[in-house]
Design an enzyme around this catalytic site. Structure first.
Site, mmCIF file in Angstrom:
data_model
loop_
_atom_site.group_PDB
_atom_site.id
_atom_site.type_symbol
_atom_site.label_atom_id
_atom_site.label_comp_id
_atom_site.label_asym_id
_atom_site.label_seq_id
_atom_site.Cartn_x
_atom_site.Cartn_y
_atom_site.Cartn_z
ATOM 1 N N HIS A 236 0.899 -1.156 0.035
ATOM 2 C CA HIS A 236 -0.144 0.003 0.192
ATOM 3 C C HIS A 236 0.882 1.379 -0.028
ATOM 4 C CE1 HIS A 236 -3.685 2.249 1.305
ATOM 5 N NE2 HIS A 236 -2.904 2.869 1.776
ATOM 6 N N GLU A 240 1.643 3.767 -3.506
ATOM 7 C CA GLU A 240 1.392 5.069 -3.344
ATOM 8 C C GLU A 240 2.371 6.092 -3.814
ATOM 9 O OE1 GLU A 240 -1.226 7.054 -2.752
ATOM 10 O OE2 GLU A 240 -0.318 9.045 -2.477
ATOM 11 N N LYS A 243 3.301 5.764 -7.487
ATOM 12 C CA LYS A 243 1.976 6.552 -8.356
ATOM 13 C C LYS A 243 2.519 8.141 -8.236
ATOM 14 C CE LYS A 243 -1.512 5.178 -6.242
ATOM 15 N NZ LYS A 243 -2.882 5.017 -5.808
ATOM 16 N N ASN A 244 2.612 8.693 -7.034
ATOM 17 C CA ASN A 244 2.983 10.206 -6.926
ATOM 18 C C ASN A 244 4.515 10.150 -7.814
ATOM 19 O OD1 ASN A 244 1.212 10.103 -4.977
ATOM 20 N ND2 ASN A 244 2.689 10.467 -3.166
HETATM 21 O O1 LIG Z 1 5.224 17.060 -4.274
HETATM 22 S S1 LIG Z 1 6.307 16.014 -5.372
HETATM 23 O O2 LIG Z 1 7.590 16.712 -5.467
HETATM 24 C C1 LIG Z 1 6.149 14.524 -4.440
HETATM 25 C C2 LIG Z 1 5.412 14.270 -3.571
HETATM 26 C C3 LIG Z 1 5.236 13.102 -2.990
HETATM 27 C C4 LIG Z 1 6.014 11.955 -3.514
HETATM 28 O O3 LIG Z 1 5.708 10.670 -3.298
HETATM 29 C C5 LIG Z 1 6.551 12.187 -4.699
HETATM 30 C C6 LIG Z 1 6.644 13.542 -5.259
HETATM 31 O O4 LIG Z 1 7.300 13.633 -6.432
HETATM 32 N N1 LIG Z 1 5.642 15.999 -6.791
HETATM 33 C C7 LIG Z 1 4.083 15.588 -6.814
HETATM 34 C C8 LIG Z 1 3.750 15.889 -8.188
HETATM 35 C C9 LIG Z 1 2.757 15.750 -9.044
HETATM 36 C C10 LIG Z 1 2.485 16.510 -10.085
HETATM 37 C C11 LIG Z 1 3.396 17.402 -10.733
HETATM 38 C C12 LIG Z 1 4.714 17.482 -10.100
HETATM 39 C C13 LIG Z 1 4.764 17.049 -8.822
HETATM 40 C C14 LIG Z 1 6.194 17.024 -7.679
#
Ligand SMILES: O=S(=O)(c1ccc(O)cc1O)N1Cc2ccccc2C1
Length: 398
Positions: A236, A240, A243-244
């Protein structure tokens, strides 16, 4: 009859909320799983489950009234009351414990688990209803953050106990050589690869492109990295984070780009910590926005009516990061995010390397927690020029 039932409920809530939840160690989970009988588990759970429910049900009363009386929050409180009442039928004094009693208990647990399956979403709707109905001040926001962390941790712990019992003694499917939902030899590399490939599938489906994975492992004794853990919790969290990271890299470099910088994953088995660090070159975010990543109020994006083709699959109601951090903290680990604005972000999962140190972390309803709700947020004791954070409503991923 309803009035009498309400009186019984209140009296029983006061009784069970006097007891502190009993945190189980990973050792106890595995020993219990290998040696305990159905009846042993029943005798433990018929007290421990009402104690854990009563502790969080009493804490609901400390919430600001405007949140408490949101329709979705009232609905969740009713689910908790119903499940608490269901368990009262099994409390001490019901006479001899027969196999029928044990079977009825397991059925009741399955019913409770199903009744509560949508609670995370329903509470998020409650936060959304509140945001649309009232202006939220810093104190209310701090109380909501404090409560939801404890509420979701309590829910994780109750579902863990129910899953162990139903897998060990009920009809739930059991993985060979797993103890309930615990894998005593959880292959961390396998979970990293599985979560990466599933996140990549979603990313390819939506963006028609996705970054590669570069995985490096460090283990002093050169053996494969394995840990006593709940694979579904680790999956999980990693799903997550992947995906981010994928969304960040593809959106930062443009989906049309023919090459993307890879997501670098470092896995280290230390003496005390097992560390999994994901590093993306997705452009990162500034410190002024960092705190919003774990904030339930700001991560609650108004849900598009129906998530259809146009909704990025990686975006959801946005509780992915705060919930993942709770899973990490549940067995005394952690999840941290460090970003370099303009370059990329590192996200680190820390787990306990030793199962003897992996104990449940549980919220307790006591004077300390009650004071927390009445103490105003920290007033500033450092002075500075006012500064305007770029109020970018941060991305909300699922
Ligand atoms: O805030 S982050 O740095 C970010 C936050 C959490 C994570 O797990 C990975 C990351 O990279 N990041 C999320 C995101 C989404 C769309 C466009 C640009 C970004 C930049």
């Amino acid at each position: 009859v309803l009035y009498r039932q309400a009186r019984v409920l209140e009296e029983r809530l006061d009784y069970y909320s006097q007891f502190n939840p009993s945190p189980l160690s990973m050792q106890q989970f595995t020993d219990f799983g290998e040696n305990a009988t159905n009846s042993d588990s029943f005798m433990f759970l018929r007290k421990e489950l009402p104690v854990r429910l009563a502790n969080i049900m009493k804490e609901f009363n400390l919430l600001p009234n405007k949140l408490l009386h949101m329709p979705s929050v009232e609905a969740v409180r009713d689910l908790y009351r119903q499940s608490f009442l269901d368990l009262l039928h099994f409390q001490d004094g019901i006479g001899p414990v027969t196999t029928t009693t044990l079977d009825k208990f397991t059925d009741a647990l399955v019913k409770i688990r199903n009744r509560h399956s949508d609670v995370v979403m329903t509470m998020a709707q409650g936060v959304m209803e509140l945001k649309e109905a009232h202006a939220i001040n810093a104190n209310t926001e701090a109380n909501i953050q404090y409560f939801l962390d404890r509420f979701y941790m309590n829910r994780i712990s109750i579902r863990m106990l129910i899953n162990q019992h139903t897998i060990l003694f009920g009809d739930s499917v059991n993985h060979q050589n797993h103890i309930g939902c615990i894998d005593p030899h959880c292959d961390v590399v396998k979970v990293i690869e599985d979560s990466y490939s599933n996140a990549r599938f979603l990313c390819d489906q939506y963006y028609l492109a996705s970054p590669e994975l570069v995985l490096r492992c460090h283990n002093a004794d050169k053996t494969a990295v394995s840990v006593v853990y709940v694979p579904s919790h680790l999956y999980h969290m990693l799903f997550e984070l992947f995906k981010n990271a994928m969304r960040a890299v593809v959106e930062h470099h443009g989906a049309a780009s023919d090459t993307f910088p890879p997501i670098d994953v470092l896995l280290v088995m230390g003496q005390e910590d097992l560390t999994i660090r994901l590093s993306d070159q997705g452009g990162g975010i500034p410190r002024s926005v960092m705190d919003f990543l774990f904030n339930y109020m700001y991560s609650t994006a108004p849900q598009p009516a129906v998530s259809g083709l146009d909704t990025p699959p990686l975006a959801g109601y946005g509780y992915g990061l705060p919930l993942s951090r709770l899973y990490a903290r549940y067995f005394h680990g952690d999840l941290q995010v460090t970003s370099c604005d303009g370059y990329g972000t590192d996200t680190i999962i820390y787990l306990k390397a030793l199962s003897s140190e992996a104990n449940e972390l549980l919220p307790v309803y006591n004077k300390t927690c009650q004071r927390q709700y009445s103490t105003p947020v920290q007033t500033h004791d450092w002075s500075s020029q006012a500064h305007s954070a770029l109020f970018v409503r941060p991305f909300s991923t699922s």
